[in-house]
Design a protein around this motif. Structure first.
Motif, short mmCIF file in Angstrom:
data_model
loop_
_atom_site.label_atom_id
_atom_site.label_comp_id
_atom_site.label_asym_id
_atom_site.label_seq_id
_atom_site.Cartn_x
_atom_site.Cartn_y
_atom_site.Cartn_z
N GLU A 14 45.35 36.65 39.47
CA GLU A 14 45.33 36.95 40.89
C GLU A 14 44.42 35.94 41.58
O GLU A 14 43.35 35.59 41.06
CB GLU A 14 44.75 38.36 41.07
CG GLU A 14 45.03 38.97 42.40
CD GLU A 14 44.32 40.31 42.57
OE1 GLU A 14 43.68 40.78 41.62
OE2 GLU A 14 44.40 40.85 43.68
N TYR A 16 44.84 32.88 41.73
CA TYR A 16 44.77 31.62 41.00
C TYR A 16 45.16 30.43 41.88
O TYR A 16 44.56 29.37 41.80
CB TYR A 16 45.65 31.67 39.75
CG TYR A 16 45.47 30.47 38.87
CD1 TYR A 16 44.33 30.35 38.08
CD2 TYR A 16 46.40 29.44 38.84
CE1 TYR A 16 44.11 29.26 37.29
CE2 TYR A 16 46.19 28.33 38.05
CZ TYR A 16 45.05 28.24 37.27
OH TYR A 16 44.84 27.13 36.48
N PHE A 19 42.35 29.68 44.39
CA PHE A 19 41.04 29.43 43.78
C PHE A 19 40.87 27.94 43.49
O PHE A 19 41.66 27.33 42.81
CB PHE A 19 40.94 30.28 42.51
CG PHE A 19 40.00 29.79 41.46
CD1 PHE A 19 38.63 29.88 41.63
CD2 PHE A 19 40.50 29.26 40.28
CE1 PHE A 19 37.77 29.44 40.64
CE2 PHE A 19 39.65 28.82 39.29
CZ PHE A 19 38.28 28.91 39.48
N GLN B 64 37.22 37.93 29.32
CA GLN B 64 38.39 37.18 28.87
C GLN B 64 37.94 35.98 28.05
O GLN B 64 36.96 35.33 28.39
CB GLN B 64 39.15 36.65 30.10
CG GLN B 64 39.88 37.68 30.91
CD GLN B 64 41.21 38.06 30.30
OE1 GLN B 64 41.77 37.35 29.46
NE2 GLN B 64 41.72 39.19 30.71
N LEU B 69 42.97 26.99 30.74
CA LEU B 69 42.94 27.15 32.19
C LEU B 69 41.63 27.79 32.63
O LEU B 69 41.16 28.73 31.99
CB LEU B 69 44.09 28.07 32.65
CG LEU B 69 45.50 27.51 32.58
CD1 LEU B 69 46.49 28.57 32.99
CD2 LEU B 69 45.66 26.29 33.47
N VAL B 70 41.04 27.26 33.70
CA VAL B 70 39.85 27.90 34.26
C VAL B 70 40.32 29.12 35.04
O VAL B 70 41.18 29.01 35.91
CB VAL B 70 39.09 26.94 35.21
CG1 VAL B 70 37.89 27.64 35.83
CG2 VAL B 70 38.64 25.70 34.45
N LEU B 71 39.80 30.29 34.68
CA LEU B 71 40.28 31.51 35.32
C LEU B 71 39.58 31.74 36.66
O LEU B 71 38.46 31.29 36.86
CB LEU B 71 40.03 32.70 34.40
CG LEU B 71 40.81 32.67 33.07
CD1 LEU B 71 40.48 33.89 32.24
CD2 LEU B 71 42.30 32.59 33.31
N PRO B 72 40.26 32.44 37.59
CA PRO B 72 39.62 32.76 38.87
C PRO B 72 38.28 33.46 38.68
O PRO B 72 38.06 34.15 37.67
CB PRO B 72 40.63 33.71 39.53
CG PRO B 72 41.93 33.33 38.95
CD PRO B 72 41.65 32.90 37.54
N GLN B 73 37.39 33.30 39.66
CA GLN B 73 35.99 33.66 39.48
C GLN B 73 35.72 35.13 39.20
O GLN B 73 34.67 35.46 38.66
CB GLN B 73 35.22 33.22 40.70
CG GLN B 73 35.18 31.71 40.81
CD GLN B 73 33.87 31.22 41.34
OE1 GLN B 73 33.41 31.72 42.33
NE2 GLN B 73 33.28 30.25 40.69
N LYS B 74 36.62 36.03 39.60
CA LYS B 74 36.32 37.44 39.38
C LYS B 74 36.40 37.83 37.89
O LYS B 74 35.91 38.87 37.51
CB LYS B 74 37.25 38.32 40.20
CG LYS B 74 38.70 38.22 39.80
CD LYS B 74 39.56 39.08 40.69
CE LYS B 74 41.02 38.79 40.52
NZ LYS B 74 41.54 38.93 39.16
N ASN B 75 37.01 36.97 37.07
CA ASN B 75 37.06 37.24 35.64
C ASN B 75 35.72 36.90 34.99
O ASN B 75 35.14 35.85 35.25
CB ASN B 75 38.13 36.37 34.96
CG ASN B 75 39.53 36.75 35.34
OD1 ASN B 75 40.05 37.76 34.88
ND2 ASN B 75 40.15 35.95 36.19
N LYS B 79 33.73 31.02 27.31
CA LYS B 79 34.34 29.69 27.31
C LYS B 79 34.35 29.09 25.91
O LYS B 79 33.29 28.94 25.31
CB LYS B 79 33.57 28.75 28.23
CG LYS B 79 33.65 29.11 29.70
CD LYS B 79 32.54 28.38 30.44
CE LYS B 79 32.63 28.60 31.93
NZ LYS B 79 33.68 27.82 32.57
#
Lengths: 78, 254
Positions: A14, A16, A19, B64, B69-75, B79
């Motif tokens: 979500e 993505y 971001f 996670q 892929l760099v995941l969106p910040q809320k995750n 690493k």
């Protein structure tokens, strides 16, 4: 990419598309470089360590997510 | 202090502290009285946390597992590009005797998870894992990759088939590909635990257990009963086992 998680993909990815993070690479010495994300003019967040010396990865100062306060304005250097 | 590490710290301070200072951490330099004073003011103590030495290291696997892929910040993510060199450093550093892996993960990238699991399974130093909360999906191979694995009574592990995100081409080859990817996980898990390949496959494709999916949830003792993990226990048991393995290893090599 294959994701094996109990969280549904739409939840993980979500936002993505919207971001976007901007990274800068800074060189500390001959052995180590840091990939940092700029939070504001005076603060940088460590995202990744780039070094072939494994001991750097154990140092507390370099853990990803650490916020570095700069007293120099790096923008002037560019 | 370990000489090499001191050199790195000195270099770090020379090259870096002049321009930047790390928030929340204080440079560990005995010459600098200012820093000690600051620590005393802020934390009410003279020693900084970085001067506390331990011969075991802990690596938390949380949120996670972040892969290519760099995941969106809320995750919240772990690493792999950071964990893998850490494992090399732990294996190489003569002052570190063992590794404790703490898992509370919802899964993540297959390649990153398997990479971490393979690195841990091929380490020479004693390793113990403990599952708290949850060790789901790709967390399962990471947990079994250590020498000995614990699960607390309330923690759960979900075993389910791999799902594809994004566009899926509806051809038989897609299913063959998924099967191949699943085989990588099943083979690794059965090789590094007591669970037979067929049993793990059966748990992965079991129907009627999960509400919106096929698969199985194993809670605490159930994970031990099927042969996936070694023992039910908490921090005390995990540390005692790690100390035991370190002593045992010491006797073999001395």
């Amino acid at each position: 990419m294959l994701n094996y998680s109990i969280y549904p993909g739409e939840l993980i990815f979500e936002d993505y598309d919207t971001f976007e993070a901007e990274y800068e690479e800074i060189e500390l010495n001959d052995e180590v470089r840091l990939l940092v994300e700029r939070i504001n003019n005076n603060q940088l967040k460590i995202s990744q360590i780039i070094s072939s010396n494994p001991n750097y990865y154990l140092l507390q100062e370099f853990q990803p997510g650490t916020i570095l306060n700069t007293t120099l304005n790096l923008n002037q250097n560019h | 202090m370990y000489d090499h590490e001191q050199t790195i710290r000195d270099g770090f301070q020379k090259n870096f502290i002049g321009q930047f200072s790390a928030q929340g951490t204080q440079p560990d330099n005995p010459q600098s009285q200012d820093n000690s004073l600051q620590t005393l003011k802020e934390l009410g103590q003279t020693a900084t946390t970085s001067s506390l030495k331990s011969d075991i290291h802990i690596i938390p696997i949380i949120g996670q597992i972040e892969g290519h892929l760099v995941l969106p910040q809320k995750n919240k993510t772990t690493k792999y590009e950071h964990v893998i060199p850490q494992l090399v450093a732990v294996e190489e550093n003569p002052e570190i005797k063992g590794l404790l892996l703490v898992l509370n993960t919802v899964g993540g990238d297959i390649e990153a998870g398997l990479a971490i699991a393979e690195m841990i399974s091929s380490m020479n130093k004693p390793t113990v894992s403990i599952v708290l909360g949850g060790g789901h999906s790709i967390g399962v191979p990471i947990t079994v990759s250590t020498n000995y694995s614990f699960i607390v009574p309330t923690a759960s592990m979900t075993i389910h088939p791999i799902r594809l995100t994004g566009m899926v081409i509806g051809v038989p080859q897609t299913y063959e590909y998924l099967d191949k990817m699943q085989d990588r996980i099943i083979k690794f898990v059965s090789l590094h635990s007591r669970i037979p390949e067929g049993k793990f496959r059966e748990l992965m494709f079991r129907t009627g257990e999960l509400v919106r999916d096929i698969g199985t949830v194993l809670i605490g003792k159930e994970a031990v009963d099927v042969g996936l993990l070694d023992e039910v226990g908490g921090l005390n048991e995990a540390l005692a086992k790690l100390r035991f393995l370190i002593r045992q290893r010491g006797e073999v090599f001395v």
